[in-house]
Structures are given as C-alpha cells and as structure tokens.
Design a protein around this motif. Structure first.
Motif, mmCIF file in Angstrom:
data_model
loop_
_atom_site.group_PDB
_atom_site.id
_atom_site.type_symbol
_atom_site.label_atom_id
_atom_site.label_comp_id
_atom_site.label_asym_id
_atom_site.label_seq_id
_atom_site.Cartn_x
_atom_site.Cartn_y
_atom_site.Cartn_z
ATOM 1 N N UNK A 47 -1.046 2.181 9.103
ATOM 2 C CA UNK A 47 -2.104 2.747 8.466
ATOM 3 C C UNK A 47 -2.010 2.697 6.916
ATOM 4 N N UNK A 48 -0.749 2.570 6.539
ATOM 5 C CA UNK A 48 -0.327 2.794 5.088
ATOM 6 C C UNK A 48 -0.403 1.544 4.322
ATOM 7 N N UNK A 49 -0.864 1.488 3.013
ATOM 8 C CA UNK A 49 -0.789 0.230 2.391
ATOM 9 C C UNK A 49 0.757 -0.389 2.148
ATOM 10 N N UNK A 50 1.055 -1.431 2.735
ATOM 11 C CA UNK A 50 2.345 -1.822 2.552
ATOM 12 C C UNK A 50 2.768 -2.558 1.224
ATOM 13 N N UNK A 51 3.943 -2.435 1.041
ATOM 14 C CA UNK A 51 4.550 -3.276 -0.243
ATOM 15 C C UNK A 51 4.129 -4.578 -0.305
ATOM 16 N N UNK A 52 4.016 -5.387 -1.566
ATOM 17 C CA UNK A 52 3.509 -6.699 -1.632
ATOM 18 C C UNK A 52 4.587 -7.380 -2.455
ATOM 19 N N UNK A 53 4.963 -8.530 -2.081
ATOM 20 C CA UNK A 53 5.743 -9.575 -2.654
ATOM 21 C C UNK A 53 7.163 -9.328 -2.224
ATOM 22 N N UNK A 54 7.225 -9.021 -0.971
ATOM 23 C CA UNK A 54 8.706 -8.762 -0.369
ATOM 24 C C UNK A 54 9.336 -10.132 -0.140
ATOM 25 N N UNK A 55 10.738 -10.327 -0.289
ATOM 26 C CA UNK A 55 11.189 -11.756 -0.314
ATOM 27 C C UNK A 55 11.545 -11.682 1.348
ATOM 28 N N UNK A 56 11.622 -10.806 2.194
ATOM 29 C CA UNK A 56 11.885 -10.850 3.530
ATOM 30 C C UNK A 56 11.240 -9.723 4.155
ATOM 31 N N UNK A 57 11.001 -9.632 5.327
ATOM 32 C CA UNK A 57 10.588 -8.579 6.309
ATOM 33 C C UNK A 57 11.046 -8.421 7.759
ATOM 34 N N UNK A 58 11.416 -7.230 7.942
ATOM 35 C CA UNK A 58 11.999 -6.962 9.325
ATOM 36 C C UNK A 58 10.809 -5.927 10.009
ATOM 37 N N UNK A 59 10.302 -6.157 11.082
ATOM 38 C CA UNK A 59 9.324 -5.304 11.659
ATOM 39 C C UNK A 59 9.838 -4.873 12.820
ATOM 40 N N UNK A 60 9.577 -3.622 13.125
ATOM 41 C CA UNK A 60 9.843 -2.874 14.445
ATOM 42 C C UNK A 60 8.922 -3.044 15.434
ATOM 43 N N UNK A 61 9.694 -3.615 16.799
ATOM 44 C CA UNK A 61 8.723 -3.903 17.777
ATOM 45 C C UNK A 61 8.164 -2.605 18.711
ATOM 46 N N UNK A 62 9.013 -1.397 18.449
ATOM 47 C CA UNK A 62 8.632 -0.208 19.336
ATOM 48 C C UNK A 62 8.027 0.944 18.550
ATOM 49 N N UNK A 63 7.653 1.903 19.505
ATOM 50 C CA UNK A 63 6.970 3.076 18.834
ATOM 51 C C UNK A 63 7.785 4.101 18.644
ATOM 52 N N UNK A 64 9.100 3.888 18.430
ATOM 53 C CA UNK A 64 10.124 5.034 18.215
ATOM 54 C C UNK A 64 10.979 5.009 19.321
ATOM 55 N N UNK A 65 10.545 4.873 20.568
ATOM 56 C CA UNK A 65 11.455 4.598 21.755
ATOM 57 C C UNK A 65 11.840 3.154 22.214
ATOM 58 N N UNK A 66 12.723 2.919 23.192
ATOM 59 C CA UNK A 66 12.878 1.781 23.651
ATOM 60 C C UNK A 66 12.061 1.114 24.489
ATOM 61 N N UNK A 67 11.095 1.858 25.021
ATOM 62 C CA UNK A 67 10.415 1.701 26.384
ATOM 63 C C UNK A 67 8.764 1.671 25.819
#
Length: 266
Positions: A47-67
C-alpha cells in the motif's frame, strides 16, 4: 611551416578519432558511476508508494513467516520490473523468510518425501519422532518447494533466491539443525536450476547457523549484508567478511526514509 590541404584534413581526422576513442573509453566508468542503489520490498511496504528509478529490486515472497505469501507479491513484482540496471545484480531477485520451528510449527516433516518426490537427504532418514538434522533438512526443502510452486512465482528457475536468516523467526537451539534447514532450501532451488544467496547480519548468522564447513552447499553462496543507516557505511561493508568463508559480499543494505536501499558491491 604551412600545411598542405591534405595534411590538414588528415590531422583533423586523427584528432576526431582520438576524441571518439576517449569518449568510448570513458563510457563504462560513466555508466557504472551513474547506477544508483537498489531497493528491497515485501509485505511491510504493501500500500505504500514505492521508490522510483531503482537500479535493481529484491522482492519478498512471504508475509513475514516462512509458510505464508506476501499479499502484495504480484504488485511488487510489477514494480520491480521497472528497475533500470547498471550494476552486477539481476534487475529482479527474490527473498524468502526462513525458519526452523521443529514440532512447534504448524507442520513438520515425517519422511524424506515432499511434493511427490523422494529427496536424497544427506542427513539420513527423517522420521515422525525426529527434530534433528534430517527432518530440518526436509523442512527447509519443503518451504523452498512451496515458495517456488504455490506463491505465484512464474518461472522460478529464472530468479536468484535470497534466504533471509533473522532471529525474528523461530529457530532450533542447534546451529547444526538450522544449517541443515537452510541446506535443504538451497538444495531444492538448485534442483530447479535457480541460484541462491544468503541474507543476514554477522551477529544473527553466527547465533543461528554458526560456522559453515566447506562441505556444505551454503559454503560458496554470495552474501547480502544488512543493515546500516547510510550509503557510505553500506559501501564500506562491501569489504566485510562474508557470512560463509567460501562466499563473497555482493550486496549491502541501508535504511533511508523508511525504505530499505541496497548497494551493489559488484
């Protein structure tokens, strides 16, 4: 001495070629200098406005827990696709929460099979009453399998998957069992042809995993070190020791204006 018209034109051509050579010689350095930081995002940034112009991005797959699954995964992957490049990092990578809860978790393995596959377990047979290395290995393998197959990731083999190792999640008191857990995750990702790396701080890694022997499939993995509070400190951390003796530090993290930024060391 007066130059003939031919000589004058020849010298002009030489000067023009030399100028072009200088321009092209400087291009790689200029491009590298122009590349800015990357960003990593996950469920806290929903829900947040994310930064722009990033050279690369890493996106989290989970919702804080491994399952669990990040509810904003699809949106954040779309944002990550706008990365501009210019570093040694892939434009888009993924990270997953890791844990080793034992039988206190909502699920714990009882065999060396998962997802219809009999897994070659270097720690022997996982059984219904075991919480040691063999079942820890299978737990990690299973969580990686789920991350790649049921969370909405298309073509999971195409990504680098960073294993996020932090004390905020549940872990065994045995560093050997925790190492086996992460080895199981790395083994699954390797089985589909995906790359893996290790994210942590040295303090947390030492507490959870300890020293990784050269026989481990974690030994040569790249390290992503978090987190500092400035780009200057993040750049200096590129010279820190990696999480495993056979690896190298390729990303360092810093926090600014409420977002995680990442400096590429390569």
């Amino acid at each position: 001495m007066t130059l003939t018209p031919f000589v004058s034109r020849f010298r002009a051509l030489l000067a023009s070629a030399a100028c072009a050579a200088l321009i092209f010689a400087g291009t790689p350095a200029q491009a590298a200098a122009a590349a800015g930081p990357g960003n990593d995002v996950s469920w806290p940034q929903c829900g947040k406005t994310l930064p722009k112009g990033q050279s690369f991005a890493v996106v989290g797959v989970n919702n804080g827990l491994a399952n669990t699954t990040n509810p904003c995964l699809a949106t954040q992957l779309s944002w990550a696709g706008t990365s501009t490049g210019g570093t040694g990092q892939p434009l888009v990578a993924l990270y997953v929460n890791t844990a080793n809860p034992g039988t206190a978790g909502s699920w714990w393995p009882t065999s060396n099979s998962y997802g219809g596959t009999a897994v070659a377990n270097p720690y022997g047979q996982c059984t219904a009453v075991s919480v040691a290395e063999a079942c820890s290995y299978m737990y990690g393998y299973a969580k990686a399998y789920d991350d790649a197959t049921i969370r909405g990731i298309g073509n999971p083999a195409a990504y680098t998957w960073w294993l996020d190792v932090e004390t905020g999640n549940s872990w065994s008191t045995s560093t050997a069992a925790n190492r086996a857990d992460l080895e199981g995750m790395a083994a699954y990702f390797a089985s589909i042809g995906a790359r893996t790396g290790l994210y942590s701080t040295k303090t947390q890694w030492t507490q959870i995993v300890g020293t990784v022997p050269s026989s481990s499939n974690l030994y040569a993995r790249p390290s992503w070190l978090g987190a500092t509070n400035s780009l200057a400190l993040a750049k200096r951390k590129c010279s820190d020791a990696p999480l495993t003796a056979g690896g190298n530090v390729t990303i360092t993290q810093y926090v600014s204006a409420g977002f995680d930024y990442d400096h590429s060391c390569i």
